[in-house]
Design an enzyme around this catalytic site. Structure first.
Site, PDB file in Angstrom:
ATOM      1  N   ASP A 104      45.111 -14.515  71.890  1.00 26.95           N
ATOM      2  CA  ASP A 104      46.071 -15.613  71.724  1.00 26.95           C
ATOM      3  C   ASP A 104      45.823 -16.413  70.450  1.00 26.95           C
ATOM      4  O   ASP A 104      46.496 -17.423  70.207  1.00 26.95           O
ATOM      5  CB  ASP A 104      46.067 -16.530  72.947  1.00 26.95           C
ATOM      6  CG  ASP A 104      44.710 -17.206  73.184  1.00 26.95           C
ATOM      7  OD1 ASP A 104      43.809 -17.103  72.331  1.00 26.95           O
ATOM      8  OD2 ASP A 104      44.558 -17.849  74.245  1.00 26.95           O
TER       9      ASP A 104
ATOM     10  N   ASN B 197      38.995 -12.543  59.313  1.00 26.83           N
ATOM     11  CA  ASN B 197      39.676 -11.497  58.552  1.00 26.83           C
ATOM     12  C   ASN B 197      38.857 -11.076  57.340  1.00 26.83           C
ATOM     13  O   ASN B 197      37.677 -10.804  57.448  1.00 26.83           O
ATOM     14  CB  ASN B 197      41.096 -11.943  58.194  1.00 26.83           C
ATOM     15  CG  ASN B 197      42.135 -11.201  59.008  1.00 26.83           C
ATOM     16  OD1 ASN B 197      42.064  -9.982  59.165  1.00 26.83           O
ATOM     17  ND2 ASN B 197      43.100 -11.914  59.545  1.00 26.83           N
TER      18      ASN B 197
ATOM     19  N   ASN C  59      38.167  -7.620  65.032  1.00 27.38           N
ATOM     20  CA  ASN C  59      39.096  -7.652  63.907  1.00 27.38           C
ATOM     21  C   ASN C  59      38.393  -7.098  62.673  1.00 27.38           C
ATOM     22  O   ASN C  59      37.536  -6.225  62.786  1.00 27.38           O
ATOM     23  CB  ASN C  59      39.659  -9.066  63.700  1.00 27.38           C
ATOM     24  CG  ASN C  59      41.061  -9.034  63.111  1.00 27.38           C
ATOM     25  OD1 ASN C  59      41.894  -8.231  63.517  1.00 27.38           O
ATOM     26  ND2 ASN C  59      41.336  -9.906  62.159  1.00 27.38           N
TER      27      ASN C  59
ATOM     28  N   ASP D 234      45.079 -12.354  54.719  1.00 26.13           N
ATOM     29  CA  ASP D 234      44.602 -11.414  55.737  1.00 26.13           C
ATOM     30  C   ASP D 234      43.378 -10.687  55.188  1.00 26.13           C
ATOM     31  O   ASP D 234      42.329 -11.283  55.022  1.00 26.13           O
ATOM     32  CB  ASP D 234      45.747 -10.467  56.111  1.00 26.13           C
ATOM     33  CG  ASP D 234      45.526  -9.767  57.443  1.00 26.13           C
ATOM     34  OD1 ASP D 234      44.367  -9.445  57.762  1.00 26.13           O
ATOM     35  OD2 ASP D 234      46.503  -9.517  58.169  1.00 26.13           O
TER      36      ASP D 234
ATOM     37  N   ARG E 223      39.058  -9.783  71.047  1.00 23.04           N
ATOM     38  CA  ARG E 223      39.000  -8.436  70.490  1.00 23.04           C
ATOM     39  C   ARG E 223      38.352  -8.455  69.106  1.00 23.04           C
ATOM     40  O   ARG E 223      38.161  -9.506  68.495  1.00 23.04           O
ATOM     41  CB  ARG E 223      40.392  -7.810  70.394  1.00 23.04           C
ATOM     42  CG  ARG E 223      41.305  -8.457  69.335  1.00 23.04           C
ATOM     43  CD  ARG E 223      42.498  -7.538  69.081  1.00 23.04           C
ATOM     44  NE  ARG E 223      43.515  -8.083  68.202  1.00 23.04           N
ATOM     45  CZ  ARG E 223      43.485  -8.024  66.870  1.00 23.04           C
ATOM     46  NH1 ARG E 223      42.437  -7.508  66.246  1.00 23.04           N
ATOM     47  NH2 ARG E 223      44.485  -8.518  66.161  1.00 23.04           N
TER      48      ARG E 223
ATOM     49  N   GLU F 175      45.587  -1.437  59.440  1.00 21.24           N
ATOM     50  CA  GLU F 175      44.546  -2.334  58.912  1.00 21.24           C
ATOM     51  C   GLU F 175      43.406  -1.544  58.285  1.00 21.24           C
ATOM     52  O   GLU F 175      43.352  -0.317  58.353  1.00 21.24           O
ATOM     53  CB  GLU F 175      43.973  -3.195  60.055  1.00 21.24           C
ATOM     54  CG  GLU F 175      44.501  -4.614  60.117  1.00 21.24           C
ATOM     55  CD  GLU F 175      43.910  -5.527  59.040  1.00 21.24           C
ATOM     56  OE1 GLU F 175      43.196  -5.015  58.154  1.00 21.24           O
ATOM     57  OE2 GLU F 175      44.165  -6.739  59.085  1.00 21.24           O
TER      58      GLU F 175
END
Length: 283
Positions: free
Chosen positions: A115, A145, A97, A194, A95, A15
């Site tokens: 999740d 994102n 990103n 994304d 978390r 990423e």
């Protein structure tokens, strides 16, 4: 346009490609592998550093070193290698990103639940030191994102992946965002949006997770270019190289039963367009 393999790797969740003009290198990460990678195209030199927890994004700092969007908050890595938290806020099951640096040098960092539960993530603005303050911009996000700004700094582009949209906001100098509306929608079967990057023409390049492609949308939302790639999990893209004309693309292996040989590698499409110089974090 054809791709090349810049760095052959097996990143679980590659990423966040980011070109650092001060060092002439590309920074990219493996989120679930907890690794920070660098790649210097002029020499081929590569480095890898392991973090103590999952890392969602890494950006260069104006004062040297790096700013890290980590599972438990945003931290600073100084040039001498020392580590300190800028803002620590651990949330069980959540978390870090993707993240991006705004025109004013603040960090806009996203979170998500492991999740991917709707409403479990955020997009927040982090001021540099000395205050290191955090302001939640969006508090009802699933998978925060791609984030980026138009060349004139008046528009903010943003992706919450499950919406299948690239949204655009009006952006003010004080960091206020208003008037959210869709720029483009990704049709069923084409994957999920994304990471993104904005080029010098104001067009938005979007990586398609499970779509095996990178698309370019004009400022009016028209699809005018698509780069097809051989592996489905395309995660993010950024322009790099001395003249910012090479498009670097990160990929992932996670969840693939039979990964393509380039899955998890850093790819590059030479001469794909013309990028914008990205500001470093002001801290």
């Amino acid at each position: 346009m054809t791709y090349e393999v810049a760095v052959r790797a097996e990143a679980t969740l590659g990423e966040g490609p980011t070109w650092d003009p001060a060092t002439g290198r590309l920074i990219w990460i493996d989120i679930l592998g907890s690794r920070i990678h660098t790649y210097e195209p002029s020499s081929g030199r590569r480095t890898t550093r392991t973090t103590d927890q999952h890392v969602g994004a890494v950006k260069p700092r104006a004062n040297g070193g790096l700013v890290l969007n980590l599972r438990d908050g945003v931290a600073l890595l100084d040039p001498d290698g020392s580590f300190r938290w800028l803002h620590r806020e651990p949330v069980p099951g959540r978390r870090a990103n993707d993240a991006a640096v705004a025109p004013d040098g603040s960090l806009w960092a996203g979170t998500m639940r492991y999740d991917e539960a709707p409403g479990g993530g955020t997009l927040s603005r982090y001021a540099p030191e000395p205050e290191g303050s955090a302001t939640v911009v969006l508090d009802d996000v699933a998978v925060s994102n791609g984030t980026g700004w138009s060349p004139d700094g008046r528009l903010l582009y943003y992706i919450d992946s499950p919406t299948r949209r690239v949204d655009v906001f009006d952006y003010a100098e004080d960091g206020t965002v208003t008037n959210r509306r869709p720029l483009a929608e990704i049709e069923d079967g084409a994957g999920f949006p994304d990471g993104l990057t904005v080029d010098a023409d104001g067009c938005v390049w979007v990586a398609l997770w499970d779509g095996g492609a990178v698309r370019r949308y004009t400022p009016t939302g028209e699809l005018d270019r698509e780069i097809t790639l051989p592996t489905p999990r395309i995660t993010a893209c950024a322009f790099g190289g001395a003249d910012l004309t090479d498009l670097y693309i990160t990929t992932a292996r996670v969840g693939l039963d039979a990964p393509h040989p380039v899955a998890g590698s850093l790819l590059v499409v030479p001469g794909a367009g013309k990028g914008l110089t990205q500001p470093p974090f002001a801290g």
